[in-house]
Design an enzyme around this catalytic site. Sequence first.
Site, PDB file in Angstrom:
ATOM      1  N   GLY A   1      24.551  88.603  49.613  1.00  0.00           N
ATOM      2  CA  GLY A   1      24.447  87.983  47.686  1.00  0.00           C
ATOM      3  C   GLY A   1      23.929  89.411  47.318  1.00  0.00           C
ATOM      4  O   GLY A   1      23.962  90.853  48.090  1.00  0.00           O
ATOM      5  N   SER A   2      23.968  89.360  46.087  1.00  0.00           N
ATOM      6  CA  SER A   2      23.722  90.832  45.479  1.00  0.00           C
ATOM      7  C   SER A   2      22.346  91.418  45.319  1.00  0.00           C
ATOM      8  O   SER A   2      21.271  90.456  45.879  1.00  0.00           O
ATOM      9  CB  SER A   2      23.490  89.923  43.432  1.00  0.00           C
ATOM     10  OG  SER A   2      23.017  90.876  43.014  1.00  0.00           O
TER      11      SER A   2
END
Lengths: 144, 393
Positions: A65-66
């Site tokens: 993810g980010s």
Amino acid sequence: MASPVILHGRGIVEGKCVAEALVSTKPISFLGDVDPATGKIIERRHSLYGKCVKDKVLCFPHGHGSTVGSYVLYSLAKNGLAPKAIINRRADPVIVVGAVIANIPMIDQVDVNQIRTGDLVEVDAHKGTVKVLKSTAEELAKCT
Amino acid sequence: MYLTREEERIYNGEHGWAKQVCMKILVKLGELFGASRLIPVESAHVSGVSYKTLGDAPTDFLEALANTGGKAAVEATLNPQSLDPQHLAERLPENLVKNQLKLCEIFKKMGFETSYTCTPYYIKTPAKGAHLAWAESSAVVYANSVLGAWTNREGGPSALAAAIIGKTPDCGIHRAENRKPKILVEVKAPLEKETDYGALGIYLGKVLEDKIPFITGLGKPTPESLKQLGAALASAGMVNMFHHDGAAAKTIEKPLEKITVEPKNLQETVEELTTTSTKKPDLVFVGCPHCSLSEIREIAEKIGDKKVMEGVEFWVCTSRHIKEKAKNYVQRIEASGAKIITDTCAVVTWTDRLGVKTIITNSAKTAHYAPTLNKAEVKLASLEECLKTALKE
């Protein structure tokens, strides 16, 4: 008691600790999965949903993810809710940066399936070792 | 990794916590990816500026950096934030605006340029062969593939660290051997409009995995068409660059894997990206990535004396820098009722809070993200069609 299991990996961020393990078979995205205000896993579909990462040796395969996830680790540490150490099978940039800025000892290249939630483990990120001091499996065996 | 004496002193904290933690980020990442040393960068471009995508977590860290002497050591630009002070601030909740402005203040304090654009190369074009540390994937692909500069796809924190130290680890596509094409792509589909290039980018992003392509059959693309291709390529996949000219053909050493792109691949991609067939969307949006000067001129000329329809918002997004340079065109565009939006774009602002449920755009990247990041239905259409939708006859 059998001699403690010692797992060998690669130290990424220096530091030592002894604490209880919290083990996830799934990757963790700190942005979205973890609430920086409580330290709890808030993603309902996650295997650790509802668990708190505070003071645990947090073991999971890798991050995803980010890159904002790195900042979540920093906020957790600032709020006193960070894990005591992070153990990964494979280090990825989001978790490495997070561990660096939050100053959390980190080791990768460890088979996290050898550790169970509730195990008391000793982490030495200088040597890159995780020693299982007290295993929940053994405790369970004693009771039966 | 080899560190100079000065780098070691920074690593050990002799120049304060901000530089120390940034140096540690670079060294740990460098070790992870097999770097041998740090190399100077000409510029850094930092993503993670929009409060909409960041939330509260980064504010603590950025503040700590700013308070312990964190300063940009090289030219350092910022990606879009989440609002346009002129057109959008008044229409958004006060606390969101306040939190965004706080983030902007912290970056300013650290000496970052208040560029708020995803196209920093329109402000200052990096030299061919220059090493950069850029985040913002569309700018990374453009720099590597169109401008011939060299940059990895940085994350927000690693670009920030590179800006403050002025260096980056010499791994990934900072090394010539890692920039060679790994796969040949023959495009057999006709590429006419900018949306064809965008659709090609989305399609390739999904099929290439991390293999750098050498693409033939692109025709004679404008830099803006290549911008659309690269932005889409990066948003749908892991590739950070593509080759498309003869010079790169010489670096191909052995027969490579080859794929072809047929017209139906692009048609299907456009269909997949389009989730609404509306003729009257809430928002018509062009400028993802931010418009160049020539795009602004083209839009102004095509609008002519026409007016925007009632009930439709028409946004043309660009940087402050280009808006300033394009003053005459800006007046003509805004006279139609369209808005020139700077510092942000539809993807990184809260369009849902502005009542936008349907978007038509000529950007495949926006079409790719809008259903999740904007909670909006979306239609991919060329600039011509966007203008037809927005303007009265």
